[in-house]
Write a protein that holds these residues in place. Sequence first.
Motif, PDB file in Angstrom:
ATOM      1  N   GLN A 126       0.853  -1.176   0.000  1.00 55.55           N
ATOM      2  CA  GLN A 126       0.000   0.000   0.000  1.00 55.55           C
ATOM      3  C   GLN A 126       0.894   1.232   0.000  1.00 55.55           C
ATOM      4  N   GLN A 127       0.555   2.200  -0.843  1.00 60.82           N
ATOM      5  CA  GLN A 127       1.385   3.386  -0.961  1.00 60.82           C
ATOM      6  C   GLN A 127       0.516   4.633  -1.090  1.00 60.82           C
ATOM      7  N   ASP A 128       0.676   5.575  -0.164  1.00 62.33           N
ATOM      8  CA  ASP A 128       0.035   6.872  -0.297  1.00 62.33           C
ATOM      9  C   ASP A 128       0.910   7.744  -1.188  1.00 62.33           C
ATOM     10  N   PRO A 129       0.348   8.745  -1.863  1.00 62.85           N
ATOM     11  CA  PRO A 129       1.108   9.550  -2.839  1.00 62.85           C
ATOM     12  C   PRO A 129       2.398  10.112  -2.271  1.00 62.85           C
ATOM     13  N   GLY A 130       3.506   9.837  -2.948  1.00 65.61           N
ATOM     14  CA  GLY A 130       4.796  10.372  -2.545  1.00 65.61           C
ATOM     15  C   GLY A 130       5.384   9.757  -1.298  1.00 65.61           C
ATOM     16  N   MET A 131       4.742   8.726  -0.813  1.00 65.05           N
ATOM     17  CA  MET A 131       5.211   8.115   0.440  1.00 65.05           C
ATOM     18  C   MET A 131       5.807   6.737   0.179  1.00 65.05           C
ATOM     19  N   GLU A 132       6.366   6.176   1.256  1.00 65.62           N
ATOM     20  CA  GLU A 132       6.996   4.868   1.104  1.00 65.62           C
ATOM     21  C   GLU A 132       5.961   3.766   0.929  1.00 65.62           C
ATOM     22  N   LEU A 133       6.425   2.627   0.488  1.00 67.38           N
ATOM     23  CA  LEU A 133       5.565   1.462   0.305  1.00 67.38           C
ATOM     24  C   LEU A 133       5.507   0.666   1.602  1.00 67.38           C
ATOM     25  N   HIS A 134       4.325   0.174   1.916  1.00 69.05           N
ATOM     26  CA  HIS A 134       4.150  -0.655   3.107  1.00 69.05           C
ATOM     27  C   HIS A 134       3.621  -2.020   2.691  1.00 69.05           C
ATOM     28  N   LEU A 135       4.314  -3.057   3.125  1.00 71.85           N
ATOM     29  CA  LEU A 135       3.908  -4.417   2.781  1.00 71.85           C
ATOM     30  C   LEU A 135       2.675  -4.811   3.591  1.00 71.85           C
ATOM     31  N   ILE A 136       1.617  -5.255   2.909  1.00 70.27           N
ATOM     32  CA  ILE A 136       0.407  -5.670   3.612  1.00 70.27           C
ATOM     33  C   ILE A 136       0.158  -7.179   3.523  1.00 70.27           C
ATOM     34  N   HIS A 137       0.577  -7.819   2.447  1.00 72.75           N
ATOM     35  CA  HIS A 137       0.435  -9.269   2.319  1.00 72.75           C
ATOM     36  C   HIS A 137       1.562  -9.803   1.446  1.00 72.75           C
ATOM     37  N   TYR A 138       1.904 -11.085   1.661  1.00 72.05           N
ATOM     38  CA  TYR A 138       2.810 -11.744   0.739  1.00 72.05           C
ATOM     39  C   TYR A 138       2.523 -13.234   0.702  1.00 72.05           C
ATOM     40  N   SER A 139       3.109 -13.874  -0.282  1.00 66.41           N
ATOM     41  CA  SER A 139       2.846 -15.298  -0.490  1.00 66.41           C
ATOM     42  C   SER A 139       4.122 -15.968  -0.961  1.00 66.41           C
ATOM     43  N   TYR A 140       4.425 -17.154  -0.384  1.00 66.44           N
ATOM     44  CA  TYR A 140       5.596 -17.933  -0.820  1.00 66.44           C
ATOM     45  C   TYR A 140       5.283 -18.729  -2.076  1.00 66.44           C
ATOM     46  N   GLY A 141       4.006 -19.053  -2.249  1.00 71.36           N
ATOM     47  CA  GLY A 141       3.608 -19.891  -3.365  1.00 71.36           C
ATOM     48  C   GLY A 141       2.146 -20.249  -3.215  1.00 71.36           C
ATOM     49  N   VAL A 142       1.704 -21.215  -4.017  1.00 64.18           N
ATOM     50  CA  VAL A 142       0.295 -21.611  -3.999  1.00 64.18           C
ATOM     51  C   VAL A 142      -0.117 -22.045  -2.592  1.00 64.18           C
ATOM     52  N   ASN A 143      -1.280 -21.584  -2.173  1.00 58.95           N
ATOM     53  CA  ASN A 143      -1.888 -21.884  -0.872  1.00 58.95           C
ATOM     54  C   ASN A 143      -1.133 -21.303   0.310  1.00 58.95           C
ATOM     55  N   SER A 144      -0.212 -20.398   0.042  1.00 57.80           N
ATOM     56  CA  SER A 144       0.537 -19.718   1.101  1.00 57.80           C
ATOM     57  C   SER A 144       0.195 -18.240   1.104  1.00 57.80           C
ATOM     58  N   THR A 145      -0.232 -17.710   2.253  1.00 56.66           N
ATOM     59  CA  THR A 145      -0.438 -16.273   2.400  1.00 56.66           C
ATOM     60  C   THR A 145       0.002 -15.851   3.795  1.00 56.66           C
ATOM     61  N   GLU A 146       0.605 -14.669   3.872  1.00 57.44           N
ATOM     62  CA  GLU A 146       1.086 -14.144   5.144  1.00 57.44           C
ATOM     63  C   GLU A 146       0.751 -12.660   5.212  1.00 57.44           C
TER      64      GLU A 146
END
Lengths: 114, 115
Positions: free
Chosen positions: A36-56
Amino acid sequence: EADIYQTPRYLVIGTGKKITLECSQTMGHDKMYWYQQDPGMELHLIHYSYGVNSTEKGDLSSESTVSRIRTEHFPLTLESARPSHTSQYLCASSESYRIQETQYFGPGTRLLVL
Amino acid sequence: GESVGLHLPTLSVQEGDNSIINCAYSNSASDYFIWYKQESGKGPQFIIDIRSNMDKRQGQRVTVLLNKTVKHLSLQIAATQPGDSAVYFCAETRISSGSARQLTFGSGTQLTVLP
């Protein structure tokens, strides 16, 4: 140029609506990310995935959810959009076998919740 | 806490001059750094990276310098062109839980190239 796509590019929606932001990559990357990124601001990680059926969950708390049923697809869903969700959402992917894992970004989805 | 921050939020340079964009990081465990360029309305685009066992790396018109002693990273752009106008982010990675390497981004520097 990286083959990672996001739709829609722009979305204006009313409060309380359910929305899904799409992200697809054709590079066969195992790992995918949502920022998620607000205009001109840094990026913030909200979700990630290692592969199929993986979410963090990422560093930034988010009311969104994600799924990873297929390698190439990593959609993000907001069950009930609120004005505080107004932001830009960036999807990225990276290879898993390299020590240095450069993340490749999609063009982003700009979300405005009224 | 851990952070990656940029010294200057904006930078204006004359076309043809060299640009230097700075970045400070606080996590001494960081082992890989990336510079991204983000043009208006687009996602970040990879520019150049450097591993923690290196001090300098050169690309086409760009050079990244890493000073681990003071936890400082810089991006040098030679002969800056109008197309270089964008926001530049540095990012660091570290081994975290699991196998996904999370990126921590700085707040960005807006580079404006003046005619």
